[in-house]
Design an enzyme around this catalytic site. Structure first.
Site, PDB file in Angstrom:
ATOM      1  N   HIS A 190       2.098 114.406  59.504  1.00  0.00           N
ATOM      2  CA  HIS A 190       3.408 114.589  58.850  1.00  0.00           C
ATOM      3  C   HIS A 190       3.255 115.250  57.485  1.00  0.00           C
ATOM      4  O   HIS A 190       3.782 114.776  56.483  1.00  0.00           O
ATOM      5  CB  HIS A 190       4.144 113.260  58.708  1.00  0.00           C
ATOM      6  N   HIS A 264      13.833 107.929  53.874  1.00  0.00           N
ATOM      7  CA  HIS A 264      12.663 108.810  53.916  1.00  0.00           C
ATOM      8  C   HIS A 264      12.721 109.724  52.709  1.00  0.00           C
ATOM      9  O   HIS A 264      13.785 110.186  52.332  1.00  0.00           O
ATOM     10  CB  HIS A 264      12.642 109.650  55.202  1.00  0.00           C
ATOM     11  N   ARG A 273      11.721 112.421  64.249  1.00  0.00           N
ATOM     12  CA  ARG A 273      10.923 111.776  65.305  1.00  0.00           C
ATOM     13  C   ARG A 273      11.635 110.593  65.958  1.00  0.00           C
ATOM     14  O   ARG A 273      11.237 110.114  67.017  1.00  0.00           O
ATOM     15  CB  ARG A 273       9.597 111.303  64.689  1.00  0.00           C
ATOM     16  N   ASP A 315       9.245 104.320  61.679  1.00  0.00           N
ATOM     17  CA  ASP A 315       8.755 102.940  61.744  1.00  0.00           C
ATOM     18  C   ASP A 315       9.786 101.986  62.331  1.00  0.00           C
ATOM     19  O   ASP A 315       9.425 100.930  62.866  1.00  0.00           O
ATOM     20  CB  ASP A 315       8.348 102.478  60.341  1.00  0.00           C
TER      21      ASP A 315
END
Ligand code: SDX
Length: 372
Positions: A190, A264, A273, A315
């Site tokens: 990433h 993020h 994702r 996550d």
């Protein structure tokens, strides 16, 4: 420099482009992630994790012959290094599993007579060795905490199947294997995330690849980074059932808590994702008949969107997915590390090739010059 000319400070390097990379492109405008130009969603749909690892290191997907050679090399390197096992056995069961991973990488490096050899070929060999060894380390550490013996690797199985086999003593249903493979591909790389940039800083001093990976493991452990997938499961356990999610969230936000699995630094309209990992989670929910878990997942996601307009990151679906697969919660971040070691080592080799020391500036705001 006068007061008026004070330089802008970019705390946390937010929004600062510090170098180029040919390994991956994270694009918040198009909400996309490319590994060497390929959309990660296509790789997750059609490739093995071995093919993706090869792509990250070499810049191209392997030919059939190259894949056979690479798979054979990876499988040869799977058996847990006896020195590493001895050291793990000496570590207390109370040690954090990421500390076990960090220690194992350090021992693998200290045990490598070519650790200080930094040619591209040598570093690629080290990368493949870590790639092959980390599943053995992570699987064994989970098992020893459950009073179970080491399961030796099975050379007929591919990387994802073998990782699950060494952890659980059997190869689970193909639905589980596929969800795990998808998670590994999505976690692999990433761009300049905190752990990868840590590895690049260490490599920029021309230190060795193992030292760079040890540093990256330390960075990934933090709950603001890789530790979040484990923390998401703790949140789910704390909430319990979907009907308690909104009450829990209001209390947590009132305490100014960061809700794990959300937000993020780069993506501001959702992590590219997540849809792919969420589809894998949906398949696991159906396989294990856990509509209750999905209801909790969805209720908390909607509540977070309504209150803070902050979307999930990778996550968030990964935590419950690993829980359904049967991994212990404290093993989740080591799984992330086992996947990300491919991206870390690709960046270390790219940084070494650029041969440029990373050393930013700081603006002093301590006491003015004074004398004893
Ligand atoms: C990963 O960089 C990468 O690519 C990382 C990664 C990878 O693949 O390598 O994608 C993997 O690390 C994903 C992130 C996992 N971490 C978490 O889920 C932990 C929870 N998330 C937050 O800590 C936070 O969202 C960060 C750290 C991920 C990003 O934070 P930023 O960009 O520094 O934003 P910020 O903390 O300055 O927040 C901006 C505002 C703040 O509100 P105000 O103070 O302005 O009122 O948004 C709020 C924050 O309080 N906010 C959150 C929140 N995330 C941001 N509030 C509650 N819960 C959150 N999760």
């Amino acid at each position: 420099m006068s007061e008026q000319e004070q330089p802008a400070i970019h705390k946390g390097l937010a929004g600062v482009v510090v170098d180029t990379t040919a390994i991956s492109s994270v694009n918040p405008e198009t909400n996309s992630l490319l590994y060497r130009g390929y959309p990660v969603q296509e790789l997750a749909a059609d490739c093995s994790f071995e093919e993706v690892a090869y792509l990250l290191w070499h810049g191209e997907l392997p030919t059939d012959d190259a894949l056979l050679v690479f798979e054979a090399t990876e499988r040869e390197n799977r058996p847990l290094d006896p020195t590493v096992k001895r050291v793990i056995d000496d570590l207390p069961l109370t040690a954090h599993p990421m500390d076990v991973v960090r220690t194992a990488v350090s021992v693998i490096g200290a045990d490598d007579p070519d650790a200080e050899v930094s040619t591209p070929e040598s570093n690629l060999g080290k990368s493949v060795r870590l790639f092959a060894q980390l599943p053995s380390v992570v699987a064994y550490d989970q098992r020893r905490r459950q009073g179970l013996e080491l399961v030796e690797p099975h050379e007929e199985l591919d990387y994802a199947e073998n990782f699950l086999y060494m952890t659980f003593g059997e190869v689970p249903d193909p639905v589980v294997v596929d969800a795990f493979r998808v998670s590994l591909i999505l976690y692999a790389e990433h761009s300049f995330n905190a752990s990868t940039f840590t590895a690049r800083v260490i490599a920029s001093t021309l230190s060795d690849l193992y030292s760079a990976v040890v540093g990256a493991v330390g960075a990934l452990k933090g709950p603001l980074h890789g530790g979040a997938n484990e923390a998401v499961m703790h949140v789910f356990d704390e909430i319990g059932t979907a009907d308690r999610a909104e009450e829990w969230l209001d209390a947590a936000l009132a305490e100014k808590r960061k809700i794990m699995g959300f937000g993020h630094r780069v993506y501001k309209n959702g992590d590219s994702r997540v849809p792919t990992m969420k589809a894998a989670l949906d398949a696991l929910v159906e396989h294990y008949d856990r509509a209750d878990l999905l209801e909790l997942y969805t209720t908390l996601e909607n509540a977070m969107g309504e209150r803070k307009n902050i979307k999930p990151n990778l996550d968030y679906p990964s935590g419950p997915a690993y829980s359904l697969m049967g991994f212990a919660t404290e093993t989740f971040t080591p799984l992330f590390a086992a996947a990300r070691v491919t991206g870390w080592t690709a960046h270390v080799m790219e940084q070494l090739a650029s041969n440029s020391l990373i050393r930013p500036l700081s603006l002093y705001d301590g006491p003015a010059e004074r004398h004893l």
